[in-house]
Design an enzyme around this catalytic site. Structure first.
Site, PDB file in Angstrom:
ATOM      1  N   GLU A 165      -2.912  -8.724   5.869  1.00  0.00           N
ATOM      2  CA  GLU A 165      -2.449  -8.294   7.186  1.00  0.00           C
ATOM      3  C   GLU A 165      -2.742  -9.410   8.191  1.00  0.00           C
ATOM      4  O   GLU A 165      -3.828 -10.009   8.137  1.00  0.00           O
ATOM      5  CB  GLU A 165      -3.156  -7.017   7.625  1.00  0.00           C
ATOM      6  CG  GLU A 165      -2.547  -6.423   8.884  1.00  0.00           C
ATOM      7  CD  GLU A 165      -3.285  -5.171   9.367  1.00  0.00           C
ATOM      8  OE1 GLU A 165      -2.635  -4.252   9.870  1.00  0.00           O
ATOM      9  OE2 GLU A 165      -4.517  -5.147   9.257  1.00  0.00           O
ATOM     10  N   GLY A 297     -14.796  -9.089   9.883  1.00  0.00           N
ATOM     11  CA  GLY A 297     -14.370  -7.706  10.035  1.00  0.00           C
ATOM     12  C   GLY A 297     -14.145  -7.006   8.718  1.00  0.00           C
ATOM     13  O   GLY A 297     -14.919  -7.130   7.776  1.00  0.00           O
ATOM     14  N   ALA A 298     -13.047  -6.252   8.640  1.00  0.00           N
ATOM     15  CA  ALA A 298     -12.735  -5.462   7.452  1.00  0.00           C
ATOM     16  C   ALA A 298     -11.228  -5.271   7.377  1.00  0.00           C
ATOM     17  O   ALA A 298     -10.513  -5.438   8.358  1.00  0.00           O
ATOM     18  CB  ALA A 298     -13.452  -4.113   7.503  1.00  0.00           C
ATOM     19  N   HIS A 333     -13.809   3.943  10.119  1.00  0.00           N
ATOM     20  CA  HIS A 333     -12.548   3.383  10.616  1.00  0.00           C
ATOM     21  C   HIS A 333     -11.626   2.996   9.458  1.00  0.00           C
ATOM     22  O   HIS A 333     -10.447   3.367   9.436  1.00  0.00           O
ATOM     23  CB  HIS A 333     -12.855   2.157  11.484  1.00  0.00           C
ATOM     24  CG  HIS A 333     -11.660   1.511  12.102  1.00  0.00           C
ATOM     25  ND1 HIS A 333     -11.313   1.670  13.422  1.00  0.00           N
ATOM     26  CD2 HIS A 333     -10.715   0.684  11.573  1.00  0.00           C
ATOM     27  CE1 HIS A 333     -10.216   0.982  13.688  1.00  0.00           C
ATOM     28  NE2 HIS A 333      -9.841   0.363  12.569  1.00  0.00           N
ATOM     29  N   GLU A 334     -12.161   2.259   8.493  1.00  0.00           N
ATOM     30  CA  GLU A 334     -11.315   1.759   7.408  1.00  0.00           C
ATOM     31  C   GLU A 334     -10.856   2.884   6.489  1.00  0.00           C
ATOM     32  O   GLU A 334      -9.721   2.862   5.994  1.00  0.00           O
ATOM     33  CB  GLU A 334     -12.060   0.680   6.608  1.00  0.00           C
ATOM     34  CG  GLU A 334     -12.499  -0.520   7.423  1.00  0.00           C
ATOM     35  CD  GLU A 334     -11.361  -1.176   8.199  1.00  0.00           C
ATOM     36  OE1 GLU A 334     -10.226  -1.207   7.678  1.00  0.00           O
ATOM     37  OE2 GLU A 334     -11.596  -1.633   9.323  1.00  0.00           O
TER      38      GLU A 334
END
Length: 878
Positions: A165, A297-298, A333-334
């Protein structure tokens, strides 16, 4: 002045109301979704094979793509970047026609390949199989397929992982690399047998092929190309289960125990989300990968989420309470993305807030549900303030930002998308009610699963559930830039309370002033009652029975994404009641008051008077309130940096907060709350940064004892003590910190020591910190951030900025494509600036180094620099 702002002309009113009633947001339609690629050629299935070796800088691969041509075409255009084709063949399905060889015409500007039949004939409508043999390279930064080096038992090792992404799938395989082109992906990977291999789906078979193994995985559900994920390495694996879903956390060797907390979090939130959405997690397994270096981040890849170690691993012997909260929030969140983004995917990057804002909002909900003692409704004020500060300037954008060029797509992965988007959702949930909001969201998920969506789809289902025009209210927040300030006055008349409310855009610079009008759901707390209202015009009056000596409070619960400015007499009365207000009302009042100081609508002396009351506040929310005060004082420290007034500001700040640290002490006490631990750490860090001698001496002593192995630092204060020790470090201790940084074997320790090394106040040692970033002894993700860390402290900002300008090419290579040379490199190095001249210099230098790329980010940072400069001019003395 306050009274004059109530006057509006009928012409202006009509104009702004017309502007508010914008066209409806369209629902998802594949053919009309914006994008570079033709919608007449559509993929449905990819068969991807990769030959990978973590020791190699290159890889070879093949991609077999099933295509449907809705009409004849002279060629095929798809995305590919940094790849080299060796053979491209197009075969018609079930036609008997011979396969055709295609030649590749590259377009580096659009990162596409145009595949043209060598026989010169057009490709008729129908179904085809496109097969590409190609090679690519392993990247040093987290874009495409990248290498993450680390050490285990003194030996250097490598791991491969992916970050596709937003527009990096094309660096791993030729693809229709836009979110609307969902397809099924079938992956196989051949790698040396010494390595483990994982991908989105469970493994279907493993075949030994000499010294290598071929790993073949089950097909994915239909999904966009950016969610494909794989990893190759030597892992420790922590296994678990949630219902029918198999769970694994993959770590570098020796770190399995640090994954226990993330496993606990995952096992809590998966059933919570399933219950909330009424839809199961869609895959049979969920792997989570802790990457030991390189990445930031992730990334929510379906079935194989990857994280920087600091976002997934928690070591009770080394990690502070802040890290525990970060792990919970990031995992929440993920995993929320497995529904928001994966099951239902934003139609295009223009709608990326549907992924990120919802994941932010859902993570807050889950975090608060399982950890009420963390006071999430109060703590969320700090990121919201940061987003509002950006959104108040003329350099902001709307949540739905409109057309986005692919080389600027990372401009929208910011606080406006994440924080503002999540806050707006929370505000609308408060307006509709949690039950109605959940019902609408469940319908949206059910109808759009395994497909794409737009804002129009979301608000359609919300409107159906609510029985009202939700879209009209919502689009005034998603499709307009900025946010309003509600100017409030109240009076008692004939036993009735009359509340006058006027809205106008909250602007931190003259260019941001406009006539926007929002549809504003808001809550007024008065006399023990909550009045739920909607402001639809520039000015309205609301009336209810009964009066009270206490003042009406707007947004006392803090859910609204707007500022509140009370009439002077109202504000004075509310400030007198400050200590008796609810925790959220105190937080909101303190936050709004400082924002009004920033824009000149409240004096700094008035704000100091409010801060003077903090010591008398007791009970819930006290730690958060003091932390919010620290944030405002840190902002003022940047305002007065490198001026004579800075010493006066720091003295006042120390006078306010030194007693708080003395009352807490430096040691964690049995039974104290995590809120108290956060406050202690924050106080040590800020007071050290502000030059408090007692703190600097104590930090140096504790650091030396810790480094000598005599008295290990408590994890809860470790980050803060290291930072303060770094501020006051002499040459010997600075060298010691540098050595600890170079030898660190975890991301957590690297960032801890990097912050300390960058914080030093001695200019010669600060220069050494900058030079360290280019010595090649640190992972790229840490090395590239050191100038930013040096600059943001304000003491050596000019030095850090010039260092980046002098070594721009080297830092561009270090920082990579996602948030690197074209976006954050120059603005990050300017983060400590505070003059108009420096703001202008940033804009000119960004254009000179990167052209139009990164211009939005540079403009946003320049706006913050200008805000500091204007505030200092208006308030020359703190």
């Amino acid at each position: 002045m306050f009274q004059k702002k109530w006057i509006q002309s009928a012409v202006l009113l009509a104009a702004v109301l017309m502007a508010t009633v914008a066209g409806a947001q369209a629902r998802f339609d594949f053919k009309s979704t914006p994008g570079l690629l033709s919608k007449d050629i559509r993929p449905s299935h990819y068969r991807l094979h990769f030959d990978l070796d973590p020791a190699s800088d290159e890889f070879s691969a093949s991609a077999t793509i099933s295509l449907k041509f809705n009409r004849a075409s002279p060629d095929i255009t798809l995305h590919a970047d940094d790849l080299e084709a060796t053979q491209v063949i197009l075969a018609a399905d079930q036609s008997g026609r011979a396969a055709r060889t295609l030649r590749v015409e590259k377009n580096p500007t659009t990162q596409t390949w145009r595949l043209i039949p060598q026989d010169g004939r057009s490709i008729p409508a129908g179904r085809y199989t496109l097969t590409l043999q190609y090679s690519g390279r392993v990247h040093k930064t987290d874009a495409g397929l990248y290498r993450a080096p680390y050490k285990y038992q003194g030996q250097s090792r490598n791991m491969l992982a992916t970050q596709l992404e937003a527009v990096f799938a094309r660096k791993l395989f030729p693809a229709f690399d836009e979110p609307a082109f969902r397809s099924v992906f079938e992956v196989s990977i051949k790698a040396p047998s010494a390595y483990d291999v994982y991908a989105n789906m469970p493994v279907r078979s493993i075949q030994d092929q000499g010294v290598q193994r071929l790993h073949t995985f089950w097909s994915t559900p239909s999904m966009p190309s950016y969610l494909v994920a794989l990893t190759v390495g030597q892992f420790d694996t922590l296994q678990g289960q949630s219902g029918r879903v198999s769970l694994r956390i993959l770590t570098a060797p020796g770190k399995q125990a640090q994954a226990a907390y993330a496993m606990e979090v995952t096992q809590k939130i998966l059933p919570f989300y399933k219950s909330y959405f009424g839809i199961d997690y869609a895959l049979p397994k969920l792997d989570q990968l802790a990457v030991p270096s390189t990445r930031g981040g992730a990334m929510e890849d379906w079935g194989l989420i990857s994280y920087a170690e600091t976002s997934l691993l928690f070591d009770p012997n080394n990690s502070a309470v802040r890290r525990r909260r970060q792990v919970f929030s990031t995992v929440a969140h993920e995993v929320a993305h497995q529904w928001f983004g994966n099951l239902v995917t934003a139609a295009s990057w223009e709608e990326i807030w549907l992924n990120e804002a919802f994941a932010t909002w859902m993570a807050e909900k889950a975090t608060d549900h399982f950890n009420p003692e963390w006071q999430v409704p109060l703590r969320r004020r700090q990121p919201i303030d940061k987003a509002m500060t950006k959104d108040a300037s003329s350099a902001t954008r709307s949540i739905r930002s409109g057309a986005i060029e692919e080389d600027r797509v990372f401009d929208v992965f910011d606080e406006i998308t994440y924080t503002k988007g999540g806050a707006v959702l929370s505000m609308i949930e408060g307006w509709l009610g949690p039950e109605v909001f959940q019902k609408g969201l469940a319908a949206y998920m059910q109808h759009r699963r395994f497909s794409n969506a737009t804002a129009g789809d979301l608000w359609f289902h919300m409107g159906q559930a609510a029985g009202r025009d939700v879209a009209r209210v919502a689009r005034s927040w998603t499709d307009q830039k900025g946010f309003p300030v509600l100017q409030v006055n109240a009076r008692c008349e004939a036993g009735r309370t009359r509340l006058q409310v006027q809205q106008q855009r909250f602007a931190s610079d003259a260019q941001a002033v406009d006539n926007s009008v929002w549809q504003i759901p808001f809550i007024v707390s008065h006399n023990g009652k909550a009045h739920r209202l909607v402001l639809t015009q520039p000015r309205q009056e609301f009336v209810w029975s009964g009066c009270s000596q206490s003042q009406p409070l707007v947004n006392a619960g803090g859910q609204g994404f707007y500022r509140v400015q009370y009439a002077p007499e109202m504000y004075a009365a509310i400030v007198k009641e400050f200590t008796s207000l609810s925790p959220t009302a105190r937080i909101t009042l303190l936050s709004d008051s400082f924002a009004l100081v920033q824009t000149g609508q409240l004096t700094l002396s008035s704000y100091w008077n409010l801060l003077a009351q903090l010591s008398a506040v007791q009970g819930a929310g006290r730690a958060t309130l003091l932390d919010l005060a620290r944030n405002s004082l840190n902002f003022l420290d940047a305002v007065y940096a490198q001026t004579p007034a800075q010493a006066a500001l720091r003295l006042r700040a120390r006078q306010l907060l030194v007693p708080e640290l003395k009352a807490l002490g430096w040691s964690v006490k049995a039974g104290e709350s995590s809120e108290t631990q956060l406050l202690r750490s924050g106080l040590i860090g800020s007071l050290g940064q502000w030059g408090d001698e007692a703190v600097l001496i104590q930090a140096e002593s504790l650091f030396n004892q810790h480094a000598d192995g005599k008295y290990p630092l408590q994890p809860e204060i470790r980050d803060a003590v290291m930072h303060s020790a770094g501020v006051g470090a002499d040459a010997a201790n600075h060298a010691r910190l540098i050595q600890l940084l170079i030898s660190a074997n975890s991301e957590e320790d690297r960032w801890r020591y990097a912050e300390a090394v960058a914080a030093v106040k001695d200019p010669a040692l600060a220069r050494q910190a900058l030079e360290l970033s280019l010595r090649g002894v640190l992972p790229n993700n840490v090395a590239s951030r050191i100038p930013h860390m040096v600059s943001e402290k304000g003491t050596h900002s000019a030095m850090a900025y010039q260092f980046v300008m002098d070594h721009f090419a080297a830092f561009a290579e270090l920082s990579g494509e996602m948030f690197g040379a074209s976006s954050w490199l120059v603005p990050g190095a300017a983060s400590g600036f505070n003059t108009e001249e420096q703001a202008s210099q940033l804009l000119a230098d960004q254009k000179q180094k990167a052209g139009d790329k990164g211009a939005k980010t540079a403009a946003q940072v320049a706006a913050q620099i200008s805000l500091r400069a204007v505030l200092r001019k208006r308030e020359p003395s703190p």
